[in-house]
Design a protein around this motif. Structure first.
Motif, PDB file in Angstrom:
ATOM      1  N   PRO A 190      46.587  38.961  28.460  1.00  0.00           N
ATOM      2  CA  PRO A 190      47.932  39.629  28.603  1.00  0.00           C
ATOM      3  C   PRO A 190      48.084  40.329  29.978  1.00  0.00           C
ATOM      4  O   PRO A 190      49.135  40.810  30.046  1.00  0.00           O
ATOM      5  N   PHE A 191      47.094  40.442  30.785  1.00  0.00           N
ATOM      6  CA  PHE A 191      47.335  40.826  32.301  1.00  0.00           C
ATOM      7  C   PHE A 191      47.612  40.042  33.176  1.00  0.00           C
ATOM      8  O   PHE A 191      47.382  38.770  33.258  1.00  0.00           O
ATOM      9  N   ARG A 192      48.561  40.426  34.203  1.00  0.00           N
ATOM     10  CA  ARG A 192      48.565  39.621  35.590  1.00  0.00           C
ATOM     11  C   ARG A 192      48.316  40.476  36.681  1.00  0.00           C
ATOM     12  O   ARG A 192      48.850  41.652  36.650  1.00  0.00           O
ATOM     13  N   LEU A 193      47.854  39.874  37.570  1.00  0.00           N
ATOM     14  CA  LEU A 193      47.277  40.451  38.811  1.00  0.00           C
ATOM     15  C   LEU A 193      48.340  40.135  40.149  1.00  0.00           C
ATOM     16  O   LEU A 193      48.463  38.752  40.309  1.00  0.00           O
ATOM     17  N   GLN A 194      49.034  40.914  40.795  1.00  0.00           N
ATOM     18  CA  GLN A 194      49.818  40.576  41.915  1.00  0.00           C
ATOM     19  C   GLN A 194      49.450  41.479  43.087  1.00  0.00           C
ATOM     20  O   GLN A 194      48.824  42.457  42.923  1.00  0.00           O
ATOM     21  N   LEU A 195      49.588  40.959  44.246  1.00  0.00           N
ATOM     22  CA  LEU A 195      49.009  41.600  45.653  1.00  0.00           C
ATOM     23  C   LEU A 195      50.158  42.071  46.516  1.00  0.00           C
ATOM     24  O   LEU A 195      51.416  41.638  46.213  1.00  0.00           O
ATOM     25  N   PHE A 196      49.665  42.995  47.016  1.00  0.00           N
ATOM     26  CA  PHE A 196      50.621  43.751  48.235  1.00  0.00           C
ATOM     27  C   PHE A 196      50.368  43.125  49.561  1.00  0.00           C
ATOM     28  O   PHE A 196      49.055  43.007  49.958  1.00  0.00           O
ATOM     29  N   HIS A 197      51.137  42.759  50.376  1.00  0.00           N
ATOM     30  CA  HIS A 197      50.910  42.224  51.648  1.00  0.00           C
ATOM     31  C   HIS A 197      50.941  43.125  52.812  1.00  0.00           C
ATOM     32  O   HIS A 197      51.314  44.471  52.728  1.00  0.00           O
ATOM     33  N   LEU A 198      49.887  42.883  53.810  1.00  0.00           N
ATOM     34  CA  LEU A 198      49.730  43.902  54.758  1.00  0.00           C
ATOM     35  C   LEU A 198      50.982  44.105  55.703  1.00  0.00           C
ATOM     36  O   LEU A 198      51.589  43.102  55.750  1.00  0.00           O
ATOM     37  N   GLY A 199      51.172  45.168  56.596  1.00  0.00           N
ATOM     38  CA  GLY A 199      52.256  45.217  57.588  1.00  0.00           C
ATOM     39  C   GLY A 199      52.863  46.724  57.480  1.00  0.00           C
ATOM     40  O   GLY A 199      52.369  47.374  56.371  1.00  0.00           O
ATOM     41  N   HIS A 200      53.552  46.989  58.118  1.00  0.00           N
ATOM     42  CA  HIS A 200      54.187  48.360  58.375  1.00  0.00           C
ATOM     43  C   HIS A 200      53.174  49.342  58.490  1.00  0.00           C
ATOM     44  O   HIS A 200      52.413  49.472  59.167  1.00  0.00           O
ATOM     45  N   LEU A 201      53.139  50.383  57.399  1.00  0.00           N
ATOM     46  CA  LEU A 201      52.128  51.433  57.411  1.00  0.00           C
ATOM     47  C   LEU A 201      50.916  50.979  56.529  1.00  0.00           C
ATOM     48  O   LEU A 201      49.797  51.751  56.749  1.00  0.00           O
ATOM     49  N   TYR A 202      50.858  49.927  56.116  1.00  0.00           N
ATOM     50  CA  TYR A 202      49.751  49.302  55.289  1.00  0.00           C
ATOM     51  C   TYR A 202      49.106  48.473  56.325  1.00  0.00           C
ATOM     52  O   TYR A 202      49.306  47.253  56.309  1.00  0.00           O
ATOM     53  N   ARG A 203      47.933  48.755  57.203  1.00  0.00           N
ATOM     54  CA  ARG A 203      47.509  48.030  58.063  1.00  0.00           C
ATOM     55  C   ARG A 203      46.119  48.053  57.831  1.00  0.00           C
ATOM     56  O   ARG A 203      45.196  47.418  58.805  1.00  0.00           O
ATOM     57  N   ARG A 204      45.299  48.437  56.791  1.00  0.00           N
ATOM     58  CA  ARG A 204      44.018  48.383  56.507  1.00  0.00           C
ATOM     59  C   ARG A 204      43.986  47.034  55.576  1.00  0.00           C
ATOM     60  O   ARG A 204      44.409  46.865  54.436  1.00  0.00           O
ATOM     61  N   PRO A 205      43.028  45.913  56.011  1.00  0.00           N
ATOM     62  CA  PRO A 205      42.717  44.938  55.174  1.00  0.00           C
ATOM     63  C   PRO A 205      42.072  45.172  54.006  1.00  0.00           C
ATOM     64  O   PRO A 205      40.963  46.005  54.381  1.00  0.00           O
ATOM     65  N   VAL A 206      42.174  45.071  52.943  1.00  0.00           N
ATOM     66  CA  VAL A 206      41.346  45.183  51.562  1.00  0.00           C
ATOM     67  C   VAL A 206      40.948  43.972  50.976  1.00  0.00           C
ATOM     68  O   VAL A 206      41.672  43.048  50.925  1.00  0.00           O
TER      69      VAL A 206
END
Length: 526
Positions: free
Chosen positions: A98-114
């Motif tokens: 019943p869970f779904r995983l979605q991701l946030f893209h890098l860019g703007h202030l989010y500059r640390r790759p995880v």
């Protein structure tokens, strides 16, 4: 410590620190084939993350992050916001989860790759970056990006408000921040994995290097997340067990490996915003009467006392300390659920959750620290609450602890007696009274409700307010029944010398029995 901007999610600080790591687990030395018994691969679990955190603590901390590749290193806020994960590409759907995983893209202030991994049958697999995972909207990238790019963070969806709709239930993005939601809730305050030197000019913001998310079973009611934390002061391994529901709960297990001694660590930190409320009218040009994600700090002390501390927007940084042993719980609460008090059709402050933390074992001696920063706008997170152990964790020694945090719209059960509903300030004289106003005096008005207070409203003479002050003197106090709240309104007049500060306390009682939690508030006579 500077003001933290909520529109940028305080996460602009992700630009400080080291690159994400995907270090392989050390393997045992191979044995001769004849002596090696056949066995299935060892399943990845929390112990693997602990080993990685231990190894990472022995390595030199890298403060600089590598620059992002063109063209995402130049994205502004609007261009980054236009990049959205495609729901049809969501992960974790296997086996009827019943869970779904979605991701946030890098860019703007989010500059640390995880690095983000999924775990299936005990085997972790990193998710490679792919452009087809995202809808780029009006944002156009003129060349492909590498598969080892990484992501800014992730979120989990679950049928929270409807059996047929996958709603966002938790999000990890930026530094070590995360936010969780229960049913009918709107995002407001945040939690962090760890606070380091909060309330000082030397504050650090630890960050997550890597995540592992287990694939839930069919009809699972829990999702498990592992995370590797890094900072100049410490590394850490975290396990998060998420239980979505009307009150979503998150069980946290953590092991820290400090890199240096005498560091002030804040465990289970909560971050919120308090701009204006009924006890603070310095900013009165907005048509909305109140603007806050939380309106008070609730503490359940080791002795069983419940303490309520209304929040403020101070004129300078203020740190309040509550010493305790074996703390039973603390949280930042949004008690005011009346839309009329906010009048904001878009931001829905009345629907923002309270977070309450309960240790799963004894945390020993320490203190709850409440950091309040001045802010001139509602977009700034200016409140931090956490628990600091009396003895700082030592380098080269693992420090483990666990707790449970719940997101709720109604935590009245945490106040078995009466609770504080409102706090007001005014001049220490009756309206229209001709009595002279004493210098350095102030009246505090507190509305208490709940518990057995409605029962005693028919006999108000049997109830008294018990006030105290750490400085100055209480010159007058009285209570009257408040039929609108089915409780009592208490008034306390305090007098101080100019420039003097005090901590006020008050509760209601009948005979020797306390009827309410303890209200406490700091005040300085100008």
């Amino acid at each position: 410590m500077t003001d933290l901007n909520r529109r940028t999610l305080v996460k602009c600080l992700v630009a400080s620190g080291a690159l994400a790591s995907n270090r392989p687990i050390a393997a045992e030395a191979a044995k001769p084939a004849a002596a090696q018994p056949a066995s299935s691969p060892q399943k990845f679990d929390f112990d693997d993350v602990v080993r990685r955190a231990r190894d990472l603590a022995t390595a030199r901390f890298e403060a600089a992050a590598a620059p992002l590749a063109d063209p995402i290193n130049k994205l502004d806020f609007d261009a980054w916001r236009d990049i959205r994960f495609r729901p049809d590409k969501s992960f974790l759907a296997a086996n009827g989860s019943p869970f779904r995983l979605q991701l946030f893209h890098l860019g703007h202030l989010y500059r640390r790759p995880v690095t983000i991994n999924t775990i299936r049958d005990g085997i972790p697999t990193p998710i490679p970056y792919s452009a087809n995972l995202f809808d780029y909207g009006r944002t156009k990238l003129d060349k492909p990006l590498p598969v080892n790019l990484g992501f800014a963070g992730f979120r989990l969806h679950f049928p929270l408000n409807s059996p047929k709709v996958f709603d966002e239930v938790i999000a990890f993005v930026g530094a070590s921040y995360f936010r969780l939601l229960g049913r009918d809730q709107r995002y407001g305050m945040s939690a962090r994995a760890l606070a380091v030197q909060a309330g000082t000019d030397a504050e650090e913001f630890p960050f997550f290097r890597e995540f592992w998310i287990e694939t839930p079973e069919t009809n699972a009611d829990r999702a498990t997340i592992y995370a590797l934390l890094d900072a100049e002061a410490t590394t850490g391994a975290f396990r998060f067990d998420l239980y979505p529901g009307a009150e979503t709960a998150l069980e946290v297990s953590a092991t820290l490996f400090p890199r240096r001694a005498n560091v002030k660590f804040g465990l289970a930190p909560l971050t919120s915003m308090y701009f204006i409320g009924e006890n603070d009218h310095r900013f009165n040009e907005d048509f909305r009467p109140e603007l806050h994600d939380s309106d008070g700090l609730l503490i359940h002390s080791g002795t069983g006392e419940w303490i309520w501390r209304p929040l403020r927007n101070p004129t300078k940084l203020e740190v309040s300390v509550f010493l305790d042993r074996d703390i039973r719980g603390f949280g930042l609460l949004q008690r005011d659920r009346d839309f009329d008090h906010y009048q904001d059709l878009d931001l829905a402050y009345e629907a923002r959750p309270s977070y309450f933390v309960e240790p799963r074992e004894s945390w020993g001696e320490g203190r709850i620290e409440l950091v309040e920063l001045p802010t001139e706008h509602e977009t700034n997170d200016n409140i931090v609450a956490s628990f600091t152990p009396k003895d700082a964790p030592e380098p080269n020694r693992p420090f483990s602890y666990g707790y449970r945090v719940v997101a709720s719209l109604n935590l009245t059960r945490l106040s078995p007696n009466g609770r504080t509903l409102n706090t007001y300030q005014t001049t220490a004289a009756a309206l229209g009274s001709a009595e002279p106003l004493s210098p350095g005096s102030r009246r505090f008005i507190i509305d208490f409700t709940g518990g057995d207070l409605a029962h005693y409203a028919a006999d108000p003479q049997s109830v008294e307010v018990v006030p105290s002050t750490s400085q100055g003197k209480i010159t007058r106090s009285f209570i009257v029944p408040n039929p609108h709240t089915k409780g009592f309104r208490a008034a306390i007049d305090v007098q101080l010398e100019a420039g003097q500060s005090t901590d006020l306390r008050a509760f209601l009682r009948t005979a020797s029995r306390a009827l309410t939690e303890t209200w406490t508030f700091p005040w300085r006579a100008e």
